[in-house]
Design an enzyme around this catalytic site. Structure first.
Site, PDB file in Angstrom:
ATOM      1  N   LYS A 166      38.015 -69.627 -17.035  1.00 49.17           N
ATOM      2  CA  LYS A 166      38.963 -69.821 -15.947  1.00 49.17           C
ATOM      3  C   LYS A 166      40.190 -68.997 -16.310  1.00 49.17           C
ATOM      4  CE  LYS A 166      42.403 -71.774 -13.552  1.00 49.17           C
ATOM      5  NZ  LYS A 166      43.842 -71.490 -13.789  1.00 49.17           N
ATOM      6  N   GLY A 221      46.858 -74.833 -23.584  1.00 50.21           N
ATOM      7  CA  GLY A 221      47.883 -74.924 -22.540  1.00 50.21           C
ATOM      8  C   GLY A 221      48.758 -76.136 -22.726  1.00 50.21           C
ATOM      9  N   GLY A 225      48.334 -80.471 -18.204  1.00 51.88           N
ATOM     10  CA  GLY A 225      47.119 -79.847 -17.689  1.00 51.88           C
ATOM     11  C   GLY A 225      45.915 -80.128 -18.559  1.00 51.88           C
ATOM     12  N   GLY A 226      46.105 -80.059 -19.878  1.00 51.73           N
ATOM     13  CA  GLY A 226      44.998 -80.293 -20.789  1.00 51.73           C
ATOM     14  C   GLY A 226      44.504 -81.720 -20.741  1.00 51.73           C
ATOM     15  N   GLU A 245      43.900 -77.552 -26.963  1.00 48.01           N
ATOM     16  CA  GLU A 245      45.171 -77.416 -27.685  1.00 48.01           C
ATOM     17  C   GLU A 245      46.281 -77.630 -26.666  1.00 48.01           C
ATOM     18  OE1 GLU A 245      47.935 -73.901 -29.441  1.00 48.01           O
ATOM     19  OE2 GLU A 245      45.790 -73.718 -29.870  1.00 48.01           O
ATOM     20  N   CYS A 282      52.693 -71.188 -29.796  1.00 49.53           N
ATOM     21  CA  CYS A 282      52.326 -72.602 -29.911  1.00 49.53           C
ATOM     22  C   CYS A 282      52.748 -73.189 -31.247  1.00 49.53           C
ATOM     23  CB  CYS A 282      50.832 -72.781 -29.699  1.00 49.53           C
ATOM     24  SG  CYS A 282      49.815 -71.724 -30.750  1.00 49.53           S
ATOM     25  N   GLU A 375      58.155 -80.977 -27.046  1.00 54.37           N
ATOM     26  CA  GLU A 375      58.172 -79.516 -27.098  1.00 54.37           C
ATOM     27  C   GLU A 375      58.955 -78.944 -25.919  1.00 54.37           C
ATOM     28  OE1 GLU A 375      55.016 -75.769 -27.389  1.00 54.37           O
ATOM     29  OE2 GLU A 375      54.346 -77.719 -26.659  1.00 54.37           O
TER      30      GLU A 375
END
Length: 509
Positions: A166, A221, A225-226, A245, A282, A375
């Site tokens: 995707k 991401g 969303g994850g 992640e 990240c 974060e």
């Protein structure tokens, strides 16, 4: 339903550049997944697989000028950074080809019958087979290394799993170019081009993780969303492994002795790490514990000078820029939070690096300062000034999982004196990679690498970088009392493929 165009957007201006594709419908996702599944048998031969991965690296390297130009137009990450990232990606593909050739990832174990054991042991032979079609969700901040040709794709293909990616909306044109390159590499070895599928669109991503023929997923991401995709993967009639992640604060602890010994060096190193790639890594250090004394003051002075000299930069898209500006403003407005160098908007399309300070005691208990434990994506870090070790411990107990944790020690502490070992013990439960007297930005592609950590850093205990990332896309199978003629070649006594294995308890290379 009307087709929704997919545009390439210039992050420097926020303007659309060109239409790249259209968002995939549910039917198109289905067709792409089925084409990938149809290509799986062509990956069965490990020699073909390894050659395919090496050809992919070769063709990507040959097209590097074109690919870097396209990626820079969509991400503003710069030719130097992107050239290095593409080189890393090619190295990673070749490294997985070596893993495939060596064959140890198959985990072959053979035990012959033993009637004297309790209970008796039958003839048992175990190895690992590919899961099936893997869905890969591209990252925004690494258009090569964590996207279409990145670690999830490379490790899945190495395992013998076809992939459907995707594409990330921040670099759709780059994704198309890279996918085309990988398909040409596949065709060179007689592998159907459907072995690497590509779809665009939010809805397509949801359809992908729900598709009954998808057997696993890899994601890089945001937490939001994850987690949504992770929950969807678990809610399927047949749940699938989801290796995501999601987010990481990457704490750093600077001891008082280290600050006294080399405050200026630590301050400059921290500035370089937190602003690298405009803070879009990240593993950016997002929370730093520094002593409240003179050593800590010198560290902050060095950090102030270095960050003040950092030029404003462009984030990957305007949504990220808006979130960064709002996020640092909200944090800076908290009581007892100061901004020696104010982060925020640097211009109409850029952001300025900066850092915030707060007494570490404010992080020890639940309250409004909890926002500082989340974060903030971009060039900012929080420096928590501590009075004693107890304040560090109290704050660390409130942190969630991270990809990395770092300690900055004095020479004496690094030699085993003082609190160095105790600090590492405190940080070990919080992170997947521990650093001493270094900085977390930069994730080497190496057999011993671990890029993962407790939730929400990742949703599994696996790594997405390094040779063992291949293990995510395999499942073990044992054959019991199976006639030799019916065994796969990997499990036959004569070892026709020359694989490393454990044979009746002995490790054979």
């Amino acid at each position: 339903m009307a087709a929704t165009p997919v545009w390439s957007v210039d992050p420097r201006t926020g303007k659309q550049r060109e239409q790249v594709a259209v968002e995939a419908t549910a039917q198109e996702v289905d067709e792409t997944v089925r084409a990938a599944l149809a290509a799986q048998d062509a990956l069965a031969d490990r020699t073909v697989r390894a050659a395919f991965l090496r050809s992919a690296a070769e063709l990507l390297d040959a097209a590097k000028d074109h690919l870097v130009e396209a990626a820079d137009a969509e991400t503003a990450l710069g030719p130097v950074r992107l050239t290095g990232e593409l080189a890393r990606t090619c190295y990673q593909l070749r490294a997985f080809a070596d893993v495939v050739d060596e064959g140890g990832f198959l985990g072959v174990v053979i035990d012959h019958p033993d009637s004297s054991a309790t209970p008796p042991i039958p003839d048992l032979r175990r190895y690992k087979i590919p899961l099936g079609v893997v869905a890969v969700y591209s990252a925004s901040n690494f258009p090569f290394a964590f996207s279409v040709p990145g670690g999830d794709t490379a490790s899945a293909l190495a395992a013998g799993c076809p992939v459907v990616v995707k594409a990330h909306p921040d670099h759709p044109a780059t994704s198309e170019l890279v996918a085309s390159t990988l398909r040409r590499a596949a065709a060179r070895h007689g592998i159907p081009e459907g072995v690497l599928g590509l779809v665009h669109g939010f809805d397509a991503g949801v359809e992908l993780v729900k598709h009954p023929l998808v057997s696993g997923a890899g994601f890089t991401g945001s937490i939001r969303g994850g987690r949504a995709l992770f929950d969807a993967a678990a809610a399927r009639p047949v749940p699938i492994p989801f290796h995501g992640e999601l987010g990481s604060l990457n704490p750093v602890v600077v001891t008082e002795a280290a600050a006294v010994e080399r405050a200026e060096e630590i301050g400059a190193g921290l500035a370089g790490s937190m602003t690298l790639g405009v803070g879009q890594f990240c593993v950016k250090p997002g929370l730093v514990f520094a002593p409240a004394g003179a050593g800590g003051d010198r560290l902050l002075k060095s950090l102030t000078e270095a960050v003040s000299d950092t030029e404003a930069g462009v984030l990957l898209d305007h949504r990220m820029r808006d979130n960064f500006v709002a996020g640092v403003r909200e944090r800076a407005e908290l009581p007892d939070v100061d901004a020696p160098v104010t982060p925020g908007a640097g211009g109409e399309h850029t952001v300025s690096a900066g850092f915030l300070t707060v007494p570490a005691a404010k992080l020890a208990t639940e309250g409004e300062h909890d926002l500082l434990l989340e974060e903030c994506f971009g060039p900012v870090t929080v420096v928590a000034r501590y009075e004693d070790d107890a304040e560090i411990t109290a704050a660390l107990t409130r942190l969630s999982g991270n990809l990395t944790a770092t300690v900055q020690l004095s020479a004496e502490e690094a030699a085993g004196e003082g609190r160095g070992a105790a600090l590492l013990a405190e940080l070990t439960p919080l992170a997947g990679r521990l650093l001493v007297n270094g900085w977390p930005t930069g994730v080497a592609v190496a057999p011993a690498q671990h890029h993962g950590g407790p939730y929400p850093a990742t949703t599994s205990t696996s790594t997405s970088v390094g040779g063992t990332a291949i293990e995510r896309w395999l499942r073990p199978v044992a054959y019991q009392n199976t006639p030799a003629a019916l065994l796969p070649p990997e499990l036959r006594d004569e070892n026709p493929l020359g694989l490393p294995r454990r044979y009746d308890g002995r490790l054979e290379h």
